[in-house]
Motif scaffolding. Structure first.
Motif, PDB file in Angstrom:
ATOM      1  N   LEU A  32      27.522  15.295  45.393  1.00 15.61           N
ATOM      2  CA  LEU A  32      28.372  14.418  46.187  1.00 15.61           C
ATOM      3  C   LEU A  32      28.859  15.193  47.403  1.00 15.61           C
ATOM      4  N   ILE A  33      28.619  14.628  48.581  1.00 19.87           N
ATOM      5  CA  ILE A  33      29.061  15.291  49.810  1.00 19.87           C
ATOM      6  C   ILE A  33      29.962  14.354  50.609  1.00 19.87           C
ATOM      7  N   ASP A  34      30.807  14.960  51.450  1.00 24.46           N
ATOM      8  CA  ASP A  34      31.683  14.186  52.323  1.00 24.46           C
ATOM      9  C   ASP A  34      31.933  14.974  53.595  1.00 24.46           C
ATOM     10  N   LYS A  35      32.148  14.253  54.689  1.00 18.63           N
ATOM     11  CA  LYS A  35      32.384  14.917  55.968  1.00 18.63           C
ATOM     12  C   LYS A  35      33.745  15.607  56.027  1.00 18.63           C
ATOM     13  N   GLY A  36      34.655  15.220  55.117  1.00 18.59           N
ATOM     14  CA  GLY A  36      35.981  15.829  55.060  1.00 18.59           C
ATOM     15  C   GLY A  36      36.353  16.135  53.627  1.00 18.59           C
ATOM     16  N   ASP A  37      37.636  15.985  53.305  1.00 18.83           N
ATOM     17  CA  ASP A  37      38.078  16.118  51.916  1.00 18.83           C
ATOM     18  C   ASP A  37      37.754  14.832  51.161  1.00 18.83           C
ATOM     19  N   GLY A 165      30.189  18.381  35.844  1.00 21.79           N
ATOM     20  CA  GLY A 165      29.099  19.099  36.476  1.00 21.79           C
ATOM     21  C   GLY A 165      28.584  18.522  37.771  1.00 21.79           C
ATOM     22  N   VAL A 166      29.279  17.537  38.350  1.00 24.97           N
ATOM     23  CA  VAL A 166      28.873  17.020  39.650  1.00 24.97           C
ATOM     24  C   VAL A 166      29.050  18.117  40.695  1.00 24.97           C
ATOM     25  N   GLN A 167      28.013  18.349  41.494  1.00 27.20           N
ATOM     26  CA  GLN A 167      28.090  19.334  42.565  1.00 27.20           C
ATOM     27  C   GLN A 167      28.834  18.719  43.748  1.00 27.20           C
ATOM     28  N   LEU A 168      29.957  19.299  44.105  1.00 24.19           N
ATOM     29  CA  LEU A 168      30.851  18.728  45.111  1.00 24.19           C
ATOM     30  C   LEU A 168      30.831  19.575  46.376  1.00 24.19           C
ATOM     31  N   TYR A 169      30.530  18.929  47.500  1.00 22.90           N
ATOM     32  CA  TYR A 169      30.481  19.623  48.783  1.00 22.90           C
ATOM     33  C   TYR A 169      31.332  18.893  49.814  1.00 22.90           C
ATOM     34  N   PRO A 170      32.633  19.220  49.880  1.00 25.05           N
ATOM     35  CA  PRO A 170      33.455  18.641  50.950  1.00 25.05           C
ATOM     36  C   PRO A 170      33.111  19.298  52.280  1.00 25.05           C
ATOM     37  N   HIS A 171      33.511  18.664  53.362  1.00 25.74           N
ATOM     38  CA  HIS A 171      33.286  19.185  54.714  1.00 25.74           C
ATOM     39  C   HIS A 171      31.805  19.482  54.964  1.00 25.74           C
ATOM     40  N   ARG A 172      30.966  18.600  54.455  1.00 24.86           N
ATOM     41  CA  ARG A 172      29.525  18.708  54.702  1.00 24.86           C
ATOM     42  C   ARG A 172      29.048  17.331  55.144  1.00 24.86           C
ATOM     43  N   ALA A 173      29.057  17.109  56.444  1.00 22.20           N
ATOM     44  CA  ALA A 173      28.722  15.799  56.997  1.00 22.20           C
ATOM     45  C   ALA A 173      27.219  15.580  57.001  1.00 22.20           C
ATOM     46  N   ILE A 184      12.772   8.958  51.328  1.00 17.40           N
ATOM     47  CA  ILE A 184      13.699   9.981  51.793  1.00 17.40           C
ATOM     48  C   ILE A 184      13.502  11.229  50.935  1.00 17.40           C
ATOM     49  N   ASP A 185      13.300  12.363  51.585  1.00 13.45           N
ATOM     50  CA  ASP A 185      13.158  13.640  50.874  1.00 13.45           C
ATOM     51  C   ASP A 185      14.484  14.387  50.783  1.00 13.45           C
ATOM     52  N   ALA A 186      15.304  14.260  51.828  1.00 11.12           N
ATOM     53  CA  ALA A 186      16.544  15.038  51.877  1.00 11.12           C
ATOM     54  C   ALA A 186      17.513  14.387  52.849  1.00 11.12           C
ATOM     55  N   VAL A 187      18.769  14.703  52.667  1.00 12.30           N
ATOM     56  CA  VAL A 187      19.808  14.377  53.651  1.00 12.30           C
ATOM     57  C   VAL A 187      20.018  15.621  54.499  1.00 12.30           C
ATOM     58  N   GLN A 188      19.995  15.433  55.797  1.00  8.30           N
ATOM     59  CA  GLN A 188      20.219  16.551  56.717  1.00  8.30           C
ATOM     60  C   GLN A 188      21.723  16.713  56.955  1.00  8.30           C
ATOM     61  N   THR A 189      22.216  17.937  56.859  1.00  9.55           N
ATOM     62  CA  THR A 189      23.608  18.238  57.151  1.00  9.55           C
ATOM     63  C   THR A 189      23.651  19.392  58.142  1.00  9.55           C
ATOM     64  N   GLU A 190      24.827  19.649  58.680  1.00 10.90           N
ATOM     65  CA  GLU A 190      24.967  20.762  59.621  1.00 10.90           C
ATOM     66  C   GLU A 190      24.718  22.099  58.946  1.00 10.90           C
ATOM     67  N   GLN A 191      24.899  22.141  57.623  1.00 11.63           N
ATOM     68  CA  GLN A 191      24.647  23.378  56.872  1.00 11.63           C
ATOM     69  C   GLN A 191      23.226  23.455  56.328  1.00 11.63           C
ATOM     70  N   GLY A 192      22.414  22.443  56.626  1.00 13.55           N
ATOM     71  CA  GLY A 192      21.045  22.431  56.150  1.00 13.55           C
ATOM     72  C   GLY A 192      20.763  21.203  55.311  1.00 13.55           C
ATOM     73  N   PRO A 193      19.482  20.963  54.990  1.00 17.13           N
ATOM     74  CA  PRO A 193      19.106  19.765  54.231  1.00 17.13           C
ATOM     75  C   PRO A 193      19.416  19.901  52.737  1.00 17.13           C
ATOM     76  N   LEU A 194      19.660  18.756  52.089  1.00 16.80           N
ATOM     77  CA  LEU A 194      19.904  18.700  50.660  1.00 16.80           C
ATOM     78  C   LEU A 194      18.894  17.740  50.032  1.00 16.80           C
ATOM     79  N   LEU A 195      18.102  18.256  49.120  1.00  9.89           N
ATOM     80  CA  LEU A 195      17.066  17.486  48.432  1.00  9.89           C
ATOM     81  C   LEU A 195      17.635  16.664  47.283  1.00  9.89           C
ATOM     82  N   ALA A 196      16.972  15.576  46.969  1.00  8.71           N
ATOM     83  CA  ALA A 196      17.303  14.781  45.780  1.00  8.71           C
ATOM     84  C   ALA A 196      16.169  13.801  45.522  1.00  8.71           C
TER      85      ALA A 196
END
Length: 375
Positions: A32-37, A165-173, A184-196
């Motif tokens: 789970l990712i979010d651009k903020g908190d 066990g959910v992987q939590l990544y705040p501040h990852r837009a 879709i292979d991945a979501v692109q973020t400023e910190q790099g792509p995330l596969l799923a």
């Protein structure tokens, strides 16, 4: 691209958190990712009003989603409390829906669904809620109306997701998608792509900015809602008070929420002096003693409005592993249990707990429908 999950959820508001929670309970590996908190946008700002309902008798699809959520809240709240030690404040407190001259109420829908209500008039209103203004002449008492403390509910969901066990990544837009053909292979973020393997966008008012990149235009837009929090020395008010699209929600500890505005101002989430002044005048109009209450704080959230007032729940056309759950407008907290459960079912290949046909992303444009409750 080293991170890999079965399901990656973009957007950590109440819809994303609830879906992540249910998915994790099914043994699904979730990121789970979010651009903020997490949960700090519209979910944090909401009042947490939970209307009553009976899912066996609800007629409109949105009423089925609402009534099932209402039925799920007691058990969900209990399990979150047992798992995390956080009490989300869920309790049945009852409500008064105050009648304005010429206003039509969904009486037949309430009767059809078996919702308990009674008309209350004149001095009988003050017997039900003593602090009400004598100018208020008529209301419907709904004893099954409940409430939840939204910040506590979000905190409980977040803690439960982390414990499961959910992987939590705040501040990852999320900035875009990596695709191979239609998949879709991945979501692109400023910190790099995330596969799923599968991807779910629950980004609220920011949803369209992402899914438009794959040719999906939903029309989800931000609608600012402002709320004021009052502190009183008198905790006698018990009932939620509704009048039109505004409300008073007593928390039982002297705090009273006053909301809410609906403003098309783009992505401007700043509260304004004029709107808050209007809410304070509304509070004193309903309960005159609130004119002397202390203004604890005020805030605003950006609700995700949709063209027809219904949320979008389902797969993105022409993208077989991309899904959306967004556009819940003012009812995100209220509809989140059934929405999260239905999206979990869809993502793991099970028949959804409610039919999602009315909420599909490619539905034709339609005018708003009459429902048993305003969101």
């Amino acid at each position: 691209m080293t991170d890999h999950a079965d399901v990656l959820i973009v957007g950590g508001g109440v819809i994303g958190l609830t879906t992540a929670y249910f998915l994790a309970q099914e043994g699904v590996r979730v990121t789970l990712i979010d651009k903020g908190d997490f949960g700090r946008e519209a979910s944090w700002a909401g009042a947490g009003i939970i209307p009553p309902g009976d899912s066996r008798r609800a007629i409109a699809p949105i009423d089925h989603l609402r009534s099932l959520s209402s039925e799920m809240y007691p058990d969900l709240s209990r399990r979150l409390r047992e798992q995390t030690g956080i009490d989300n404040g869920y309790h049945v407190c009852g409500g008064l829906d105050l009648v304005e001259p010429g206003e039509a109420f969904p009486i037949e829908e309430w009767r059809a669904e078996g919702i308990a209500f009674r008309e209350v008039m004149g001095d009988a209103l003050r017997a039900v809620e003593p602090g009400l203004s004598p100018a208020l002449a008529r209301a419907y008492h709904l004893p099954g109306m409940a409430q939840v403390r939204t910040p506590r509910h979000v905190k409980a969901l977040l803690a439960a997701c982390e414990a499961q066990g959910v992987q939590l990544y705040p501040h990852r837009a999320a900035t875009g998608f990596v695709r191979t053909g239609r998949r879709i292979d991945a979501v692109q973020t400023e910190q790099g792509p995330l596969l799923a393997g599968r991807f779910l966008v629950t980004a609220g008012a920011w949803t369209d900015g992402l899914v438009q990149q794959v040719g999906c235009r939903l029309g989800v837009r931000p609608v600012r809602g402002q709320i004021a929090l009052l502190q009183t020395d008198d905790a006698r008010q018990r009932l939620i008070l509704l009048k039109g699209k505004r409300y008073l929600v007593p928390r039982g500890d002297g705090l009273v929420l006053v909301g809410a505005t609906e403003e098309d101002v783009g992505f401007d989430a700043r509260p304004t002096a004029s709107a808050i002044a209007g809410l304070l005048a509304f509070a004193a109009e309903l309960v005159p003693s609130l004119a002397g209450a202390a203004l604890e704080r005020c805030w605003a959230g950006l609700r995700p409005g949709s063209p027809d007032g219904l949320p979008f729940l389902g797969a993105v056309p022409n993208c077989p592993n991309l899904y959306v759950a967004a556009g819940h407008f003012r009812a995100g907290i209220q509809l989140s249990p059934a929405s999260g459960r239905a999206m979990t079912d869809l993502l793991i290949g099970r028949e959804p707990v409610v039919s999602l046909k009315a909420f599909r992303l490619d539905r034709p444009p339609a005018p708003p429908i009459r429902t048993a409750f305003r969101s």
